[in-house]
Write a protein that holds these residues in place. Structure first.
Motif, mmCIF file in Angstrom:
data_model
loop_
_atom_site.group_PDB
_atom_site.id
_atom_site.type_symbol
_atom_site.label_atom_id
_atom_site.label_comp_id
_atom_site.label_asym_id
_atom_site.label_seq_id
_atom_site.Cartn_x
_atom_site.Cartn_y
_atom_site.Cartn_z
ATOM 1 N N UNK A 54 0.819 -1.215 0.000
ATOM 2 C CA UNK A 54 0.000 0.000 0.000
ATOM 3 C C UNK A 54 0.853 1.266 0.000
ATOM 4 N N UNK A 55 2.135 1.120 0.394
ATOM 5 C CA UNK A 55 3.043 2.258 0.471
ATOM 6 C C UNK A 55 3.685 2.588 -0.875
ATOM 7 N N UNK A 56 3.391 1.819 -1.898
ATOM 8 C CA UNK A 56 4.030 1.989 -3.205
ATOM 9 C C UNK A 56 3.909 3.412 -3.756
ATOM 10 N N UNK A 57 2.769 4.101 -3.598
ATOM 11 C CA UNK A 57 2.663 5.461 -4.151
ATOM 12 C C UNK A 57 3.674 6.452 -3.580
ATOM 13 N N UNK A 58 4.280 6.128 -2.428
ATOM 14 C CA UNK A 58 5.245 7.042 -1.828
ATOM 15 C C UNK A 58 6.636 6.896 -2.433
ATOM 16 N N UNK A 71 14.660 -1.047 3.506
ATOM 17 C CA UNK A 71 14.532 -1.715 4.800
ATOM 18 C C UNK A 71 13.182 -1.411 5.444
ATOM 19 N N UNK A 72 12.667 -0.200 5.206
ATOM 20 C CA UNK A 72 11.364 0.167 5.760
ATOM 21 C C UNK A 72 10.255 -0.599 5.033
ATOM 22 N N UNK A 73 10.400 -0.786 3.714
ATOM 23 C CA UNK A 73 9.418 -1.579 2.970
ATOM 24 C C UNK A 73 9.384 -3.013 3.507
ATOM 25 N N UNK A 74 10.565 -3.560 3.776
ATOM 26 C CA UNK A 74 10.625 -4.912 4.328
ATOM 27 C C UNK A 74 9.929 -4.965 5.683
ATOM 28 N N UNK A 75 10.157 -3.940 6.499
ATOM 29 C CA UNK A 75 9.500 -3.906 7.805
ATOM 30 C C UNK A 75 7.982 -3.834 7.650
ATOM 31 N N UNK A 76 7.501 -2.984 6.758
ATOM 32 C CA UNK A 76 6.058 -2.846 6.553
ATOM 33 C C UNK A 76 5.446 -4.156 6.057
ATOM 34 N N UNK A 126 1.110 7.223 9.755
ATOM 35 C CA UNK A 126 -0.314 7.234 10.122
ATOM 36 C C UNK A 126 -1.078 6.165 9.364
ATOM 37 N N UNK A 127 -0.751 5.968 8.083
ATOM 38 C CA UNK A 127 -1.438 4.949 7.290
ATOM 39 C C UNK A 127 -1.181 3.556 7.847
ATOM 40 N N UNK A 128 0.025 3.318 8.380
ATOM 41 C CA UNK A 128 0.352 2.021 8.996
ATOM 42 C C UNK A 128 -0.638 1.649 10.093
ATOM 43 N N UNK A 162 18.065 2.278 14.097
ATOM 44 C CA UNK A 162 19.182 3.197 14.264
ATOM 45 C C UNK A 162 19.027 4.321 13.247
ATOM 46 N N UNK A 163 19.938 5.279 13.272
ATOM 47 C CA UNK A 163 19.890 6.370 12.301
ATOM 48 C C UNK A 163 20.075 5.878 10.876
ATOM 49 N N UNK A 164 20.627 4.686 10.713
ATOM 50 C CA UNK A 164 20.845 4.128 9.386
ATOM 51 C C UNK A 164 19.690 3.271 8.897
ATOM 52 N N UNK A 165 18.634 3.127 9.707
ATOM 53 C CA UNK A 165 17.485 2.345 9.278
ATOM 54 C C UNK A 165 17.247 1.138 10.167
ATOM 55 N N UNK A 166 16.548 0.154 9.622
ATOM 56 C CA UNK A 166 16.130 -1.023 10.378
ATOM 57 C C UNK A 166 17.060 -2.193 10.114
ATOM 58 N N UNK A 167 17.450 -2.869 11.199
ATOM 59 C CA UNK A 167 18.237 -4.096 11.105
ATOM 60 C C UNK A 167 17.357 -5.258 11.537
#
Length: 303
Positions: free
Chosen positions: A89-93, A100-105, A156-158, A244-249
């Motif tokens: 659903x986040x594809x339009x962004x 890494x955030x897409x993987x988390x979502x 917010x959409x999450x 972290x500041x570099x994203x999600x591990x």
């Protein structure tokens, strides 16, 4: 579309990893398993390496070859194969949502529940829009103001996953350190008060448990920082995420996930009960001074 052009999405990687595990447990080499399926070895290799699509109708046949006949396992892998190419659903962004955030979502979308400990922040799934934007602006230091706004919208959409989702809402258990409730936002002093009221509203939902780690708590594993355990129904293993500041591990080893699960139980034991947590939040709202701390200059950061 030919299999070689498939995109190695997180779901496809998890499916390939599972199939590789079952093949090895069956004592079959890659070439022998492919031969028994009537496939080229390269096809099965691409499937296991998330570079080719696995047709859902082939799952049961391949698993039977591996000696896996449990209906729950077969159904779970068929579902993953079916959803592997589904657009998020986040594809339009676009690129504002990092890989890494897409993987988390994706993990969050597929999860049954999640357990999270946060020492300094309200968890993203429980943030108000105003709080989310301020926090993202302060922590996503390489982002433009436009990207900050987009990321706040994504956050917010999450949150709809907590109330409306096919198969039922996500179950959330959050332990939040009391220090997170005493942040001050110079531009809008009432953000924290509104955020705490929102926490109380969210805690009324049957699928959400909120505990507070008090300032006077005994030592506990959460002192080392934020972590989240994203939990899945069988046969999928749990996944631990670290920010972290570099994203999600991501930590996906079963033994490692078990260590974090044990740590979370100790954190829960050290925290206030649900009822006492609710009362503490109410007390902070009632007694809170929602004006900003003394500011030496009238200038503010526009981001």
């Amino acid at each position: 579309m030919p299999n070689v052009r498939a995109v190695p999405t997180l779901r496809r990687r998890r499916l390939g990893d599972a199939l590789r595990v079952y093949r090895r447990r069956a004592g079959l080499s890659l070439d022998r398993a492919a031969e028994l399926m009537g496939w080229a070895e390269s096809k099965l290799s691409r499937i296991e390496n998330a570079l080719a699509r696995m047709h859902p109708q082939d799952i049961a046949v391949l698993l039977a070859l591996y000696g896996v006949t449990d209906s729950g396992t077969v159904t779970a892998l068929e579902g993953l194969a079916r959803d592997a190419s589904k657009t998020g659903w986040w594809q339009p962004y676009g690129d504002v949502v990092a890989i890494s955030y897409r993987d988390y979502l994706t993990l969050e979308s597929d999860a049954g529940s999640t357990h999270i400990y946060t020492p300094e922040l309200i968890p993203g799934l429980l943030q108000t829009g105003a709080y989310a934007r301020e926090v993202i602006a302060a922590t996503a230091i390489t982002r433009t103001p436009e990207e900050v706004t987009a990321l706040a919208e994504v956050r917010k959409a999450r949150q709809t996953i907590l109330t409306t989702r096919d198969g039922g809402p996500l179950t959330l258990w959050a332990v939040i350190h009391e220090s997170a409730f005493h942040k001050r936002f110079a531009a809008t002093p009432t953000i924290m008060r509104d955020q705490l009221r929102h926490l109380l509203d969210m805690a009324d939902l049957p699928n959400i448990t909120i505990q507070v780690m008090p300032l006077a708590a005994t030592p506990h594993p959460g002192m080392l920082g934020t972590f989240e355990i994203v939990r899945f129904p069988a046969p999928w293993p749990n996944v631990v995420t670290l920010e972290s500041l570099r994203g999600t591990t991501f930590i996906e080893g079963t033994d490692d996930a078990a260590i974090f699960s044990a740590a979370f139980q100790r954190i829960v034991a050290a925290a206030l009960s649900v009822d006492d947590s609710r009362q503490l939040i109410k007390t902070i709202i009632e007694k809170g001074n929602w004006t900003p701390w003394a500011v030496k200059t009238t200038s503010t950061n526009s981001t």
